[in-house]
Design a protein around this motif. Structure first.
Motif, mmCIF file in Angstrom:
data_model
loop_
_atom_site.group_PDB
_atom_site.id
_atom_site.type_symbol
_atom_site.label_atom_id
_atom_site.label_comp_id
_atom_site.label_asym_id
_atom_site.label_seq_id
_atom_site.Cartn_x
_atom_site.Cartn_y
_atom_site.Cartn_z
ATOM 1 N N GLY A 125 0.834 -1.195 0.000
ATOM 2 C CA GLY A 125 0.000 0.000 0.000
ATOM 3 C C GLY A 125 0.867 1.242 0.000
ATOM 4 N N ILE A 126 0.578 2.178 -0.923
ATOM 5 C CA ILE A 126 1.341 3.425 -0.990
ATOM 6 C C ILE A 126 0.536 4.477 -1.745
ATOM 7 N N ASP A 127 0.524 5.692 -1.221
ATOM 8 C CA ASP A 127 -0.096 6.839 -1.889
ATOM 9 C C ASP A 127 -1.561 6.586 -2.257
ATOM 10 N N GLY A 128 -2.276 5.908 -1.371
ATOM 11 C CA GLY A 128 -3.695 5.675 -1.599
ATOM 12 C C GLY A 128 -4.016 4.521 -2.519
ATOM 13 N N ARG A 129 -3.022 3.734 -2.892
ATOM 14 C CA ARG A 129 -3.232 2.607 -3.804
ATOM 15 C C ARG A 129 -2.672 1.316 -3.221
ATOM 16 N N LEU A 130 -3.232 0.197 -3.679
ATOM 17 C CA LEU A 130 -2.732 -1.127 -3.311
ATOM 18 C C LEU A 130 -2.167 -1.809 -4.551
ATOM 19 N N GLN A 160 4.182 12.952 -3.145
ATOM 20 C CA GLN A 160 5.088 13.752 -2.330
ATOM 21 C C GLN A 160 5.960 12.848 -1.473
ATOM 22 N N THR A 161 7.068 13.397 -1.011
ATOM 23 C CA THR A 161 7.863 12.782 0.049
ATOM 24 C C THR A 161 8.119 13.852 1.103
ATOM 25 N N PRO A 162 8.270 13.482 2.387
ATOM 26 C CA PRO A 162 8.197 12.121 2.893
ATOM 27 C C PRO A 162 6.817 11.498 2.656
ATOM 28 N N SER A 163 6.826 10.182 2.466
ATOM 29 C CA SER A 163 5.589 9.432 2.325
ATOM 30 C C SER A 163 5.764 8.126 3.097
ATOM 31 N N PHE A 164 4.787 7.247 3.014
ATOM 32 C CA PHE A 164 4.886 5.983 3.731
ATOM 33 C C PHE A 164 4.307 4.859 2.886
ATOM 34 N N PHE A 165 4.696 3.645 3.227
ATOM 35 C CA PHE A 165 4.124 2.464 2.594
ATOM 36 C C PHE A 165 3.851 1.439 3.688
ATOM 37 N N TYR A 166 3.158 0.375 3.345
ATOM 38 C CA TYR A 166 2.911 -0.719 4.278
ATOM 39 C C TYR A 166 2.679 -1.987 3.478
ATOM 40 N N LEU A 167 2.862 -3.110 4.125
ATOM 41 C CA LEU A 167 2.579 -4.403 3.521
ATOM 42 C C LEU A 167 1.372 -5.007 4.232
ATOM 43 N N ILE A 178 -5.032 -9.925 2.229
ATOM 44 C CA ILE A 178 -6.482 -10.082 2.282
ATOM 45 C C ILE A 178 -6.796 -11.247 3.203
ATOM 46 N N THR A 179 -7.595 -11.000 4.230
ATOM 47 C CA THR A 179 -7.927 -12.040 5.201
ATOM 48 C C THR A 179 -8.976 -13.002 4.621
ATOM 49 N N LYS A 180 -9.239 -14.067 5.356
ATOM 50 C CA LYS A 180 -10.260 -15.017 4.931
ATOM 51 C C LYS A 180 -11.635 -14.372 4.875
ATOM 52 N N GLY A 181 -11.820 -13.297 5.654
ATOM 53 C CA GLY A 181 -13.081 -12.565 5.626
ATOM 54 C C GLY A 181 -13.137 -11.523 4.533
ATOM 55 N N ARG A 182 -12.150 -11.554 3.622
ATOM 56 C CA ARG A 182 -12.077 -10.655 2.467
ATOM 57 C C ARG A 182 -11.848 -9.202 2.871
ATOM 58 N N LYS A 183 -11.167 -8.996 4.002
ATOM 59 C CA LYS A 183 -10.812 -7.654 4.424
ATOM 60 C C LYS A 183 -9.307 -7.468 4.308
ATOM 61 N N PHE A 184 -8.893 -6.210 4.067
ATOM 62 C CA PHE A 184 -7.464 -5.937 3.993
ATOM 63 C C PHE A 184 -6.915 -5.704 5.394
ATOM 64 N N GLU A 185 -5.788 -6.350 5.697
ATOM 65 C CA GLU A 185 -5.163 -6.228 7.010
ATOM 66 C C GLU A 185 -3.689 -5.894 6.832
ATOM 67 N N GLN A 186 -3.236 -4.839 7.502
ATOM 68 C CA GLN A 186 -1.823 -4.482 7.442
ATOM 69 C C GLN A 186 -0.988 -5.469 8.250
ATOM 70 N N LYS A 187 0.168 -5.814 7.694
ATOM 71 C CA LYS A 187 1.108 -6.683 8.411
ATOM 72 C C LYS A 187 2.343 -5.901 8.854
ATOM 73 N N THR A 188 2.389 -4.612 8.524
ATOM 74 C CA THR A 188 3.428 -3.716 9.032
ATOM 75 C C THR A 188 2.749 -2.414 9.449
ATOM 76 N N LYS A 190 10.901 -8.404 5.580
ATOM 77 C CA LYS A 190 9.740 -8.585 6.440
ATOM 78 C C LYS A 190 9.563 -10.061 6.785
ATOM 79 N N ASP A 191 9.398 -10.351 8.087
ATOM 80 C CA ASP A 191 9.055 -11.703 8.525
ATOM 81 C C ASP A 191 7.531 -11.786 8.584
ATOM 82 N N TRP A 192 6.945 -12.597 7.707
ATOM 83 C CA TRP A 192 5.488 -12.639 7.574
ATOM 84 C C TRP A 192 4.807 -13.352 8.747
ATOM 85 N N SER A 193 5.592 -14.042 9.563
ATOM 86 C CA SER A 193 5.008 -14.781 10.675
ATOM 87 C C SER A 193 4.714 -13.891 11.884
#
Length: 327
Positions: free
Chosen positions: A41-46, A65-72, A75-85, A99-102
């Motif tokens: 996820g970055i700048d309002g997009r996935l 723009q920068t500074p900006s941010f991103f995240y990883l 999609i959960t089993k319930g079809r929702k987006f969940e951040q892992k960072t 990134k350690d996904w566990s």
């Protein structure tokens, strides 16, 4: 209602609204579950990553723009987006992350000094979060989270917050959106029969265009979002109205997109069919002032500048009502 002439042209001085910054986000995800749908996820997009078995990925993207941010996230089993960072801030044109996904851990060189504050804000809830945000107006993450939570913060608190923002950050999009929100909220509520004040928004060339013009014509304003399939489909409805129009009404589409890049390039092939006035709600003034509840929403403003009707949603009924304007 007092006459409104909000000159958002001054706000265009914010360079990020016009210039795009090319960045590369790359890295490696350990302990990856191959069955998961992984996104950046970055700048309002996935962006879907689809990493190979070794977990490596690389994404090139233009951001506003920068500074900006991103995240990883995934999609959960319930079809929702969940951040892992958490939201990870950066200001370079190239970033590498492991990134350690566990679990929630990640490693990245060159973390910005305010990363700790950003993660603290994300961890806080309710009043504790608001208090921390309002107490740190010189911090970029606080600007971002204040803008994101602005509808839950009292207007006087938001005004005090913006007054304390340093000159370095005063032209950031976060502050401009808060200021636009405050300006819109201080105006009389828009309702059927009320006068709609004029305001300006940028077109694709950066020119500020007056929305409510004294031209003795009915004005049709459509509030859209590039991420809303019904908004994109509604371009077809407006095409049919435009074919019947014969200069009887003024047609304007206003897109509520988080960046100029999204506005101009998402569903570009469909947007190229737009022949009427097409604008960007750069700092969310229009959506706040017009009290938009859903996408798409259509506002009918008569020749006297009064709000005559609000039509919500994408349907045959919507199409029929809009066509009536040009018959």
């Amino acid at each position: 209602m007092k006459k409104l002439f909000l000159t958002l042209g001054l706000l265009i001085a914010f360079l990020g609204a016009q210039a795009q910054v090319a960045v590369n986000i790359s890295g490696k995800i350990d302990n990856l579950n191959a069955a998961e749908s992984i996104y950046l996820g970055i700048d309002g997009r996935l962006f879907p990553l689809n990493p190979p078995a070794d977990g490596t990925f690389s994404v090139d993207v233009n951001i506003s723009q920068t500074p900006s941010f991103f995240y990883l996230g995934h999609i959960t089993k319930g079809r929702k987006f969940e951040q892992k960072t958490p939201s990870i801030w950066f200001e370079r044109d190239s970033v590498q992350i492991t990134k350690d996904w566990s679990d929630q851990s990640y490693q990245m060189q060159g973390l910005l000094p305010f990363q700790t504050n950003s993660e603290k804000i994300e961890a806080l809830k309710g009043k504790d979060q608001f208090d921390f945000i309002l107490a740190n107006p010189i911090d970029i993450p606080s600007l971002y989270f204040a803008e994101r939570q602005k509808e839950k913060i009292a207007i006087p608190d938001l005004e005090r917050f913006t007054q304390l923002v340093t000159e370095e950050h005063r032209n950031s999009a976060y502050v401009k959106r808060i200021e636009s929100y405050i300006a819109a909220k201080k105006l009389d509520n828009i309702k059927i029969g009320s006068k709609v004040g004029d305001f300006t928004l940028p077109d694709k060339d950066g020119n500020q265009v007056s929305v409510i013009q004294p031209n003795n014509k009915t004005t049709l304003i459509a509030l859209f979002s590039s991420g809303c399939a019904y908004s994109v489909a509604s371009i077809g409805i407006l095409e049919k109205v435009a074919d019947l129009n014969n200069d009887k009404i003024e047609m304007i589409t206003i897109w509520e997109d988080s960046s100029r890049e999204i506005w101009l390039n998402t569903n570009k092939d469909k947007k190229e069919k737009i022949t009427w006035t097409n604008l960007w709600d750069e700092f969310d003034f229009a959506s706040t002032y017009l009290n938009r509840k859903m996408w798409p929403t259509f506002y009918i403003i008569n020749a006297e500048g009064e709000l005559e009707d609000i039509i919500r949603g994408y349907s045959q009924k919507t199409s029929n009502k809009l066509k009536e304007l040009v018959k």
